[in-house]
Write a protein that holds these residues in place. Sequence first.
Motif, mmCIF file in Angstrom:
data_model
loop_
_atom_site.group_PDB
_atom_site.id
_atom_site.type_symbol
_atom_site.label_atom_id
_atom_site.label_comp_id
_atom_site.label_asym_id
_atom_site.label_seq_id
_atom_site.Cartn_x
_atom_site.Cartn_y
_atom_site.Cartn_z
ATOM 1 N N UNK A 1 0.840 -1.201 0.000
ATOM 2 C CA UNK A 1 0.000 0.000 0.000
ATOM 3 C C UNK A 1 0.871 1.247 0.000
ATOM 4 N N UNK A 2 1.869 1.277 0.857
ATOM 5 C CA UNK A 2 2.750 2.448 0.948
ATOM 6 C C UNK A 2 3.498 2.685 -0.357
ATOM 7 N N UNK A 3 3.895 1.602 -1.017
ATOM 8 C CA UNK A 3 4.596 1.729 -2.293
ATOM 9 C C UNK A 3 3.692 2.363 -3.344
ATOM 10 N N UNK A 4 2.438 1.908 -3.380
ATOM 11 C CA UNK A 4 1.494 2.476 -4.340
ATOM 12 C C UNK A 4 1.230 3.951 -4.032
ATOM 13 N N UNK A 5 1.020 4.265 -2.763
ATOM 14 C CA UNK A 5 0.729 5.652 -2.386
ATOM 15 C C UNK A 5 1.920 6.561 -2.683
ATOM 16 N N UNK A 6 3.117 6.037 -2.514
ATOM 17 C CA UNK A 6 4.307 6.835 -2.849
ATOM 18 C C UNK A 6 4.352 7.145 -4.336
ATOM 19 N N UNK A 7 3.966 6.166 -5.156
ATOM 20 C CA UNK A 7 3.949 6.399 -6.600
ATOM 21 C C UNK A 7 2.815 7.340 -6.994
ATOM 22 N N UNK A 8 1.702 7.309 -6.254
ATOM 23 C CA UNK A 8 0.618 8.253 -6.488
ATOM 24 C C UNK A 8 1.131 9.677 -6.300
ATOM 25 N N UNK A 9 1.852 9.894 -5.230
ATOM 26 C CA UNK A 9 2.396 11.231 -4.943
ATOM 27 C C UNK A 9 3.478 11.626 -5.935
ATOM 28 N N UNK A 10 4.281 10.642 -6.323
ATOM 29 C CA UNK A 10 5.361 10.934 -7.268
ATOM 30 C C UNK A 10 4.814 11.343 -8.626
#
Length: 339
Positions: free
Chosen positions: A330-339
Amino acid sequence: MTKKMFASDNNSGIHPAILEAIAQANEGHVPAYGSDFYTAAAINKFKEHFGEQCDVAFVFNGTGANVTGLKAMVRSHQAIICTDGAHINSDEGGAAEGIIGCKLLTVPSADGKLTTSGIEQHLHNIGNQQRSQPKAVSISQCTERGTVYTIDEIKEITRFAHDNGLYIHMDGARLSNAAAHLGCSLAEMTVDAGIDMLAFGGTKNGLMMGEAVVCFNKELASEIKYIRKQGMQLGSKMRFIAAQFDRLLTGELWLDNAGHANRMAQLLADGLLADPEISLSQPVESNAVFATMPRGRIEQLLKEHSFAVWNEERNEIRLVTSFDTTEEDVESFLADVQR
């Protein structure tokens, strides 16, 4: 190479305990076609959860479970009332209409739920020989929009349907996720609430394959085994489906898997809501997150992640978590959302 998928809980692997159960069932020879002790043990587990009165038939997949159960309820000149987004209407290749020969009468629904008023609109031509005659109502728990019927909502629908001479079918592909959300037993929102026929899901909750048709109405039960065979859903080595359900329904593995998936969906939703350009299009009540975001960001995310673009016009996506989704995923996906 894509990262952990959020496209569907069908994309997940097999829970280690289920895989172990399959391996244990692989020892030696046993009678075929369900005449084995693995199948008997699994059926007893269902009776523990749903009551002694239920009849259980194991099948290969969700479409098979839905069609087998529904075919026991309606004849070809009759009809099934469901929402326009119901899996039997939108995602099963016309199997219900093609195999049963009946008609689906659909009701528009923004949140995936059917209501008594929606059912009632199809009850104005009863007895008219030129119109398909409604005989069953099908609801999904959880719905295809990730929402969950409350027990009171189910009871209201079942009472109305039965008062009008209709059977009630429940597509429970994610029934365990609904129970985890409501904090209730499997029986409370099915047999205790008036459901006649249930398609109980396993594949989306850690099984390799396999679903179960659970019949609570004795008037309908006698034909299911013949319908299952004719519908090519009778497994010769049924022990391998049954052993999975036996393990899933032992203790709280079914609930632990579903509860974890639900929590990961909520974690994902909370992270998305921190972004001012993203909003949720449905409440998060199961393991599915429906959200809208700018199209350009969706396209960028699809380069590295797998998920469904649910509605192109509204830029709505669907993200589905599984029993094996981790906080790191989940954190990996959310980081890519922000990126």
